[in-house]
Design an enzyme around this catalytic site. Structure first.
Site, PDB file in Angstrom:
ATOM      1  NE  ARG A 111      -1.689  51.436 -10.673  1.00 27.21           N
ATOM      2  CZ  ARG A 111      -2.036  50.913  -9.358  1.00 27.21           C
ATOM      3  NH1 ARG A 111      -2.357  52.065  -8.623  1.00 27.21           N
ATOM      4  NH2 ARG A 111      -2.011  49.865  -8.917  1.00 27.21           N
ATOM      5  CE  LYS A 269      -4.833  50.248 -13.632  1.00 24.12           C
ATOM      6  NZ  LYS A 269      -5.748  49.192 -13.458  1.00 24.12           N
ATOM      7  CB  CYS A 313      -5.763  39.929  -7.033  1.00 22.12           C
ATOM      8  SG  CYS A 313      -5.142  40.986  -5.443  1.00 22.12           S
ATOM      9  NE  ARG A 432       2.226  45.753 -14.465  1.00 29.02           N
ATOM     10  CZ  ARG A 432       0.880  46.127 -14.012  1.00 29.02           C
ATOM     11  NH1 ARG A 432      -0.004  45.720 -14.700  1.00 29.02           N
ATOM     12  NH2 ARG A 432       0.598  46.399 -12.659  1.00 29.02           N
TER      13      ARG A 432
HETATM   14  C1  OXD Z   1      -2.963  47.847 -12.088  1.00 27.12           C
HETATM   15  C2  OXD Z   1      -2.636  47.659 -13.577  1.00 27.12           C
HETATM   16  O1  OXD Z   1      -2.058  48.395 -11.522  1.00 27.12           O
HETATM   17  O2  OXD Z   1      -3.725  47.150 -14.156  1.00 27.12           O
HETATM   18  O3  OXD Z   1      -3.946  47.754 -11.548  1.00 27.12           O
HETATM   19  O4  OXD Z   1      -1.752  48.128 -14.096  1.00 27.12           O
HETATM   20 MN    MN Z   2      -5.534  46.897 -13.035  1.00 26.04          MN
END
Ligand code: OXD
Ligand code: MN
Length: 649
Positions: A111, A269, A313, A432
């Site tokens: 991001r 997001k 996290c 991912r």
């Molecule tokens: C993040 C995601 O960056 O879930 O929070 O991709």
């Molecule tokens: Mn996230």
């Protein structure tokens, strides 16, 4: 070959004959054209008037070669995967069932917060005004005029030679009163395939739109660089000019230049959090960066918990945990986003607006998350992980899952990688998996319940190596909102930040607020007026380290012991004692029975005065510098109360 990059003109050319044959649709006729552009799949007749107008204006702007209206079918997806393979965007992973690996342009890997804007008439509606000379960190504002200019500059003709895909999608189960619909227009088949996993996508959504013609407008292009050079044809992007724009007033998202994750899968997001939080404010509910899990105790009593932790996290790990505490069961509703509202009885209810998991791969293993490992090896698109010579994947954390004697590793950049020799990571730290949620072996039976699941507790947390105990309970809702506002965590690789700095990340929403954080806090505080059955709020920290730098708590399945204590608190058990920062377990009330490791409870629950003095100061400085006038008085009062309690320690 369909859709390959023509290097000279830098546009996509296509063998339309074969393309059309593959896509032959009974309804595609001579008159299925929009502004002279042929619709090669789907039927314009299925679009509602608003959807058609939206499409029309963007066809005019982006000038695609052809239009594909997505139906979400299996055959459509096969076609897209085929196309992506021929373009070199993805390669199959024959070790697994219907799994694929995408390698992005190395400049497009996360991001990009610095290029993400919310556009409102007044700056103050988007972000608080930081103190003079201080750079604001609670989002970026853009004026409508600048947004229009940015869009025109980038989007005019940006899809020349390409296909524009029309992706109708629902955030939340189709037809649920808690769900919302979006239409993403994109020139990326990778995005279409991923959206099919991450959302409910296709014809059923268009049908749903006919009952009320309202949707969030999502325009996306991977972009065409201004200098005309697409460096990596298999992953076109325009990192120099990448921009992600949101206009809450119009329920509109515009994203240019990146094909990656949260920048391009606009349901996640951009919609579910940024635009979602603005809709939630208007309509009186909450759109949050939270996992949702169901937990059943040995007596068979089930409760649901929502938890906000910053990116990377361990939300996915907690949401899919195998509890080590005997007799407990955890079931997963969602791992990243919760939409929550109070029902007519004052009960907070949540849905997971997503349909899949877009999880961070490194660190995922049979030791850390066996349920994720059972979820992700079919029907999955992996991005930027390493590959193995036997057609599988590898990432840091999977060392015990593969036999290094038998396979060779290729890193995420396509270079040979040798364990113990190569100095750089095999998988990108933000690599991912993108997998259907229904494949999770512990998916909750109510995960698609149209009314949502009842939430009994809200957890906040982060990576705090020092000073912050394993768990503490907020004194009440207002104090809980303060605890959320004061959240801090070590930076991770999900965004562009470097190093292990402890960053303020209120509500784990800092990159995702759709409006002024001060107003967001007032909105949370106002929930007190909506219900007299507010969930209890807790703060957890699995990441505290000893003075020797070792984790004090084993985490993962053992976190069920903390959830057990939380459940008992919800049931009113008197197992908590007051401290200046909130309530912590009374001695011997955290169930440690049968734990393999000795835990130093004194160190784990120590609340050092000097640390908390500094912490309160840092929160104060943060509020003064970043939130200023917009900080609700109730939050300022909570901070003062905390300071007083610490002074009296
Ligand atoms: C993040 C995601 O960056 O879930 O929070 O991709
Ligand atoms: Mn996230």
């Amino acid at each position: 070959m369909p859709d390959i990059v023509d290097k000279k003109s830098n546009t996509y050319s296509a063998d339309l004959g074969r393309f059309a044959k593959q896509l032959a649709h009974p309804n595609v006729g001579l008159f299925n054209h929009l502004r002279g552009i042929s619709v090669v799949h789907g039927d314009l007749k299925h679009l509602t008037p608003k959807a058609r107008t939206y499409l029309e204006s963007n066809v005019e702007l982006c000038q695609p070669e052809r239009i594909h209206i997505c139906d979400g079918s299996e055959s459509e997806n096969k076609h897209l995967l085929n196309l992506l393979q021929q373009q070199g965007t993805i390669v199959p992973l024959p070790k697994y069932q219907n799994c694929w690996l995408a390698r992005t342009n190395p400049a497009d890997i996360a991001r990009v917060e610095s290029k993400t804007f919310i556009c409102t008439e007044r700056r103050g509606d988007t972000i608080p005004t930081p103190k003079d000379g201080i750079k604001g960190t609670l989002g970026h504002w853009m004026s409508p005029a600048d947004m229009d200019k940015a869009v025109k500059e980038r989007f005019t003709g940006c899809m020349r030679g390409r296909t524009m895909y029309v992706v109708p999608f629902s955030m939340g189960p189709i037809g649920s009163p808690l769900s919302k619909i979006g239409i993403e227009l994109t020139d990326s088949p990778y995005v279409v395939s991923s959206m099919r996993v991450m959302t409910r996508m296709g014809k059923a959504v268009l049908d749903e739109l006919t009952t009320y013609d309202q949707f969030v407008k999502c325009l996306h292009s991977v972009g065409t660089p201004a200098n005309g050079t697409i460096e990596m044809p298999s992953w076109p992007c325009d990192p120099e000019r990448t921009i992600i724009l949101h206009k809450p007033q119009e329920n509109e998202i515009v994203s240019y230049g990146s094909g990656y994750g949260g920048n391009s899968l606009l349901g996640k997001k951009c919609f579910a959090l940024r635009i979602g939080s603005t809709i939630a404010k208007r309509e009186g509910w909450l759109a949050e960066h939270m996992l949702i899990l169901g937990i059943t105790n040995p007596k068979g009593e089930k409760k649901y918990i929502a938890a906000a932790f910053p990116s990377a996290c361990g939300k996915t790990n907690l949401a899919m945990m195998n509890p080590s505490l005997p007799g407990y069961k955890i079931e997963c509703v969602g791992d990243d986003i919760a939409w929550m509202r109070f029902d007519e009885n004052g009960q907070l209810r949540a849905i997971n607006p997503e349909n899949g998991f877009f999880g961070v791969a490194p660190g995922t293993s049979n030791a850390s998350n066996p349920n994720a490992m059972k979820t992700i090896f079919k029907n999955t698109i992996f991005t930027n992980v390493a590959s193995t010579s036997d057609g599988g994947v590898f990432w840091e954390g999977m060392e015990k899952e593969i036999n290094f004697d038998n396979v060779k590793i290729t890193d995420w950049l396509g270079r040979p990688w040798v364990k113990g020799e190569t100095k750089t990571p095999a998988a990108h730290p933000n690599s991912r998996f993108c997998s259907p949620a229904e494949q999770c072996p512990i998916i909750d039976p109510a995960w698609e319940a149209s009314e949502g699941v009842p939430i009994s507790a809200i957890l906040f947390g982060g990576r705090r190596p020092a000073g912050v105990p394993l768990v503490y309970e907020a004194k009440n809702w207002r104090h809980g909102v303060f605890v959320g506002s004061a959240m801090r965590s070590e930076a991770t690789a999900a965004a562009e930040h470097k190093g292990k700095v402890i960053m303020h990340d209120p509500f784990a929403m800092r990159p995702f607020f759709g409006y002024n954080f001060g107003q967001y806090l007032s909105h949370w505080l106002s929930m007190e007026q909506r219900s007299d059955k507010l969930p209890k709020i807790f703060h957890v920290n699995w990441f505290r380290k000893s003075s020797e730098g070792k984790f004090l708590w084993p985490g993962f399945g053992e976190n069920s012991r903390v959830l057990d204590w939380i459940l008992r608190r919800i049931d009113g058990e008197e197992c908590a004692k007051e401290t200046p920062i909130g309530l912590i377990p009374k001695p011997n009330t955290l169930n440690l029975e049968g734990m393999d490791e000795d835990v130093n409870m004194d160190e784990l629950f120590d609340i050092p005065k000097a640390f908390w003095e500094e912490e309160a100061q840092s929160i104060d400085k943060y509020f003064k510098e970043q939130v200023g006038e917009d900080l609700p008085a109730a939050i300022d009062a909570e901070l003062k109360n905390l300071k007083n309690r610490i002074d009296n320690m």
